[in-house]
Design a protein around this motif. Structure first.
Motif, PDB file in Angstrom:
ATOM      1  N   GLY A 165       0.709  -1.285   0.182  1.00 51.98           N
ATOM      2  CA  GLY A 165       0.111  -0.017  -0.008  1.00 51.98           C
ATOM      3  C   GLY A 165       0.864   1.140  -0.007  1.00 51.98           C
ATOM      4  N   LEU A 166       0.646   2.180  -0.945  1.00 51.64           N
ATOM      5  CA  LEU A 166       1.453   3.385  -1.242  1.00 51.64           C
ATOM      6  C   LEU A 166       0.702   4.479  -0.611  1.00 51.64           C
ATOM      7  CD1 LEU A 166       4.463   3.456  -2.222  1.00 51.64           C
ATOM      8  CD2 LEU A 166       3.286   4.085  -4.457  1.00 51.64           C
ATOM      9  N   LYS A 167       1.062   5.315   0.279  1.00 50.65           N
ATOM     10  CA  LYS A 167       0.354   6.600   0.320  1.00 50.65           C
ATOM     11  C   LYS A 167       1.373   7.814   0.438  1.00 50.65           C
ATOM     12  CE  LYS A 167      -2.399   8.710   3.844  1.00 50.65           C
ATOM     13  NZ  LYS A 167      -3.051   8.773   5.156  1.00 50.65           N
ATOM     14  N   SER A 168       0.922   8.786  -0.402  1.00 48.27           N
ATOM     15  CA  SER A 168       1.990  10.027  -0.366  1.00 48.27           C
ATOM     16  C   SER A 168       3.479   9.709  -0.635  1.00 48.27           C
ATOM     17  CB  SER A 168       1.848  10.779   0.703  1.00 48.27           C
ATOM     18  OG  SER A 168       0.650  11.101   0.923  1.00 48.27           O
ATOM     19  N   GLY A 169       3.627   8.794  -1.537  1.00 42.49           N
ATOM     20  CA  GLY A 169       4.859   8.390  -2.041  1.00 42.49           C
ATOM     21  C   GLY A 169       5.675   7.297  -1.075  1.00 42.49           C
ATOM     22  N   GLU A 170       4.926   6.917   0.019  1.00 39.62           N
ATOM     23  CA  GLU A 170       5.646   5.872   1.131  1.00 39.62           C
ATOM     24  C   GLU A 170       4.922   4.675   0.948  1.00 39.62           C
ATOM     25  OE1 GLU A 170       6.189   7.919   4.583  1.00 39.62           O
ATOM     26  OE2 GLU A 170       7.028   9.911   3.781  1.00 39.62           O
ATOM     27  N   VAL A 171       5.550   3.720   1.456  1.00 43.29           N
ATOM     28  CA  VAL A 171       5.198   2.241   1.773  1.00 43.29           C
ATOM     29  C   VAL A 171       4.521   2.195   3.103  1.00 43.29           C
ATOM     30  CG1 VAL A 171       5.494  -0.107   2.021  1.00 43.29           C
ATOM     31  CG2 VAL A 171       6.453   1.147   0.331  1.00 43.29           C
ATOM     32  N   VAL A 172       3.061   2.206   3.097  1.00 43.68           N
ATOM     33  CA  VAL A 172       2.256   2.223   4.394  1.00 43.68           C
ATOM     34  C   VAL A 172       1.985   0.898   4.578  1.00 43.68           C
ATOM     35  CG1 VAL A 172       2.070   4.693   4.503  1.00 43.68           C
ATOM     36  CG2 VAL A 172       0.487   3.039   3.276  1.00 43.68           C
ATOM     37  N   PHE A 173       1.925   0.015   3.929  1.00 45.48           N
ATOM     38  CA  PHE A 173       1.637  -1.458   4.186  1.00 45.48           C
ATOM     39  C   PHE A 173       2.375  -2.288   3.239  1.00 45.48           C
ATOM     40  CE2 PHE A 173      -0.945  -5.233   2.976  1.00 45.48           C
ATOM     41  CZ  PHE A 173      -1.072  -5.751   4.212  1.00 45.48           C
ATOM     42  N   ASP A 174       2.867  -3.536   3.789  1.00 46.20           N
ATOM     43  CA  ASP A 174       3.329  -4.567   2.864  1.00 46.20           C
ATOM     44  C   ASP A 174       3.139  -5.802   3.536  1.00 46.20           C
ATOM     45  OD1 ASP A 174       4.938  -6.238   1.365  1.00 46.20           O
ATOM     46  OD2 ASP A 174       6.860  -4.852   1.744  1.00 46.20           O
ATOM     47  N   GLY A 175       2.108  -6.620   3.137  1.00 46.66           N
ATOM     48  CA  GLY A 175       1.864  -7.750   3.617  1.00 46.66           C
ATOM     49  C   GLY A 175       0.921  -8.703   2.817  1.00 46.66           C
ATOM     50  N   ALA A 176       0.315  -9.597   3.369  1.00 49.56           N
ATOM     51  CA  ALA A 176      -0.521 -10.812   2.969  1.00 49.56           C
ATOM     52  C   ALA A 176      -1.795 -10.175   2.790  1.00 49.56           C
ATOM     53  CB  ALA A 176      -0.669 -11.988   3.646  1.00 49.56           C
ATOM     54  N   PRO A 177      -2.779 -10.483   1.711  1.00 53.19           N
ATOM     55  CA  PRO A 177      -3.889 -10.053   1.525  1.00 53.19           C
ATOM     56  C   PRO A 177      -4.832 -10.168   2.695  1.00 53.19           C
ATOM     57  CG  PRO A 177      -3.319 -11.566  -0.238  1.00 53.19           C
ATOM     58  CD  PRO A 177      -2.267 -11.709   0.558  1.00 53.19           C
ATOM     59  N   ASN A 178      -4.665 -11.052   3.498  1.00 52.99           N
ATOM     60  CA  ASN A 178      -5.640 -11.255   4.697  1.00 52.99           C
ATOM     61  C   ASN A 178      -5.391 -10.268   5.789  1.00 52.99           C
ATOM     62  OD1 ASN A 178      -3.601 -12.610   5.630  1.00 52.99           O
ATOM     63  ND2 ASN A 178      -4.420 -14.545   6.206  1.00 52.99           N
ATOM     64  N   GLU A 179      -4.160  -9.652   5.806  1.00 53.00           N
ATOM     65  CA  GLU A 179      -3.852  -8.555   6.669  1.00 53.00           C
ATOM     66  C   GLU A 179      -4.360  -7.254   6.277  1.00 53.00           C
ATOM     67  OE1 GLU A 179       0.447 -10.486   7.834  1.00 53.00           O
ATOM     68  OE2 GLU A 179       0.386  -9.292   6.584  1.00 53.00           O
ATOM     69  N   LEU A 180      -5.103  -7.146   5.172  1.00 51.93           N
ATOM     70  CA  LEU A 180      -5.460  -5.781   4.808  1.00 51.93           C
ATOM     71  C   LEU A 180      -7.076  -5.656   5.380  1.00 51.93           C
ATOM     72  CD1 LEU A 180      -4.501  -4.015   2.641  1.00 51.93           C
ATOM     73  CD2 LEU A 180      -5.811  -5.153   0.882  1.00 51.93           C
ATOM     74  N   THR A 181      -6.811  -5.164   6.590  1.00 44.95           N
ATOM     75  CA  THR A 181      -8.096  -5.042   7.489  1.00 44.95           C
ATOM     76  C   THR A 181      -8.452  -3.647   7.201  1.00 44.95           C
ATOM     77  OG1 THR A 181      -6.597  -4.056   9.204  1.00 44.95           O
ATOM     78  CG2 THR A 181      -7.120  -6.304   9.494  1.00 44.95           C
ATOM     79  N   ASP A 182      -9.938  -3.360   7.690  1.00 47.80           N
ATOM     80  CA  ASP A 182     -10.423  -1.885   7.726  1.00 47.80           C
ATOM     81  C   ASP A 182      -9.365  -1.033   8.163  1.00 47.80           C
ATOM     82  OD1 ASP A 182     -12.595  -3.313   7.123  1.00 47.80           O
ATOM     83  OD2 ASP A 182     -13.994  -2.391   8.356  1.00 47.80           O
ATOM     84  N   ALA A 183      -8.819  -1.095   9.246  1.00 45.23           N
ATOM     85  CA  ALA A 183      -7.759  -0.213   9.820  1.00 45.23           C
ATOM     86  C   ALA A 183      -6.618   0.165   8.698  1.00 45.23           C
ATOM     87  CB  ALA A 183      -7.672  -0.653  11.173  1.00 45.23           C
ATOM     88  N   VAL A 184      -6.121  -1.009   8.197  1.00 42.89           N
ATOM     89  CA  VAL A 184      -5.143  -0.689   7.445  1.00 42.89           C
ATOM     90  C   VAL A 184      -5.626   0.012   5.858  1.00 42.89           C
ATOM     91  CG1 VAL A 184      -3.664  -1.901   5.464  1.00 42.89           C
ATOM     92  CG2 VAL A 184      -3.877  -2.761   8.127  1.00 42.89           C
ATOM     93  N   LEU A 185      -6.806  -0.415   5.504  1.00 45.83           N
ATOM     94  CA  LEU A 185      -7.464   0.425   4.381  1.00 45.83           C
ATOM     95  C   LEU A 185      -7.511   1.949   4.581  1.00 45.83           C
ATOM     96  CD1 LEU A 185      -9.705  -2.400   3.104  1.00 45.83           C
ATOM     97  CD2 LEU A 185      -7.802  -1.366   1.809  1.00 45.83           C
ATOM     98  N   THR A 186      -7.906   2.177   6.002  1.00 41.35           N
ATOM     99  CA  THR A 186      -8.170   3.639   6.332  1.00 41.35           C
ATOM    100  C   THR A 186      -6.845   4.307   6.308  1.00 41.35           C
ATOM    101  OG1 THR A 186     -10.071   2.827   7.569  1.00 41.35           O
ATOM    102  CG2 THR A 186      -9.138   5.063   8.372  1.00 41.35           C
TER     103      THR A 186
END
Ligand SMILES: Nc1ncnc2c1ncn2[C@@H]1O[C@H](COP(=O)(O)OP(=O)(O)OP(=O)(O)O)[C@@H](O)[C@H]1O
Length: 287
Positions: A218-239
């Motif tokens: 997951g990239l946000k404002s040019g920075e990696v803010v998430f790097d993990g498995a699909p099942n770690e993509l929770t609501d909190a991570v998406l937010t």
């Protein structure tokens, strides 16, 4: 293996599109790159093959530091990086076969390519690739006579004709219907698996990415803010990646286990990780 070290890009306008991105992608690994509009996804993909020149940092593919290469060596290195585009980038008036062979242009001499005289082994390889992507019955059709899904299959075969060491894939399904999108994602992931090819797929559809890739960045404002498995993509991570939203309709439920028999492989991909689905399809002779 692809390695990015502290990659930054500031455009002349002052826009800082990448802000110290470091990551590695192993052979055969397919990464889904997600993030809001303007996060820097396209810039990241284009900095890897230096279609956009990084401001600082290093990109290394295998033993080659791409960021250190001069003009001629960069051209040769780019042959080994296949690109797949949202709008396919085919030559509409050429046939499917000619479009696939155009992936070899970097390897044949100028006059040979001018007269479109490709060596026989390139032609037989192109036939094999077209067979692999399910287009052996469409070899002589013009590209403009194909559906979107078929065009993207040509785009995939053309990228593979380059004998790439890396695939860079920019929004491959953005112009396709949901079922065709799934077929195209499945095909890309299977092929990377078969060939041990690393790939980065820039993708807006989070649920589609979750269904088919094993790693999401997951990239946000040019920075990696998430790097993990699909099942770690929770609501909190998406937010964290996209900002506040009700995510219930967007993401795949992660803890759901079902004993129901599922016949449709598309539906099945929604219940299991991509690896299991691919293995089962292979065993059942579906792929
Ligand atoms: N050629 C350019 N010149 C100046 N700024 C640019 C250029 N290309 C992109 N940018 C800026 O860099 C930032 C990242 O853009 P980029 O296109 O890489 O994001 P993205 O995540 O791919 O967005 P999208 O999902 O909408 O395609 C944005 O602020 C954008 O305005």
């Amino acid at each position: 293996m692809l390695r990015l070290q502290n990659l930054t890009k500031t455009y002349r306008t002052g826009d800082r599109a990448l802000n110290g991105v470091s990551l590695t992608v192993e052979p055969g690994q397919v990464v889904g790159l997600i993030g809001p509009s303007g996060a820097g996804k396209s810039t990241l993909i284009r900095c890897i093959n230096r279609l956009v020149e990084p401001s600082s940092g290093q990109v290394t593919l295998g033993d080659t530091a791409l960021t250190g290469l001069g003009h001629g060596s960069l051209r040769r290195a780019r042959r080994r990086i296949g690109m797949i585009f949202q709008e396919y980038a085919l030559v509409e008036r050429l046939t499917v076969m000619e479009n696939v062979l155009s992936g070899r242009l970097g390897y044949v001499g100028f006059w040979r390519s001018f007269f479109r005289k490709f060596p026989p082994d390139a032609v037989s390889k192109a036939y094999a690739l077209l067979d692999r992507v399910g287009l052996s019955d469409h070899v002589d059709k013009r590209a403009d006579a194909l559906s979107g899904g078929q065009r993207q299959r040509v785009g995939i075969a053309r990228a593979l004709a380059q004998d790439p060491d890396l695939l860079l894939v920019d929004e491959p399904t953005a112009s396709l219907d949901p079922k065709t999108s799934r077929q195209i994602m499945r095909l890309i992931v299977e092929i990377c698996d078969e060939r041990g090819l690393p790939a980065i797929i820039n993708i807006h559809d989070v649920a589609l990415a979750q269904s088919f890739v094993r790693r999401i960045i997951g990239l946000k404002s040019g920075e990696v803010v998430f790097d993990g498995a699909p099942n770690e993509l929770t609501d909190a991570v998406l937010t964290r990646i996209y900002g506040e939203e009700d995510w219930s309709a967007t993401i795949r439920p992660v803890d759901e286990e079902s004993d129901d028999q599922v016949d449709d492989p598309d539906a099945e991909a929604e219940h299991h990780g991509p690896a299991e689905v691919l293995d089962r399809e292979r065993m059942a002779g579906l792929s």
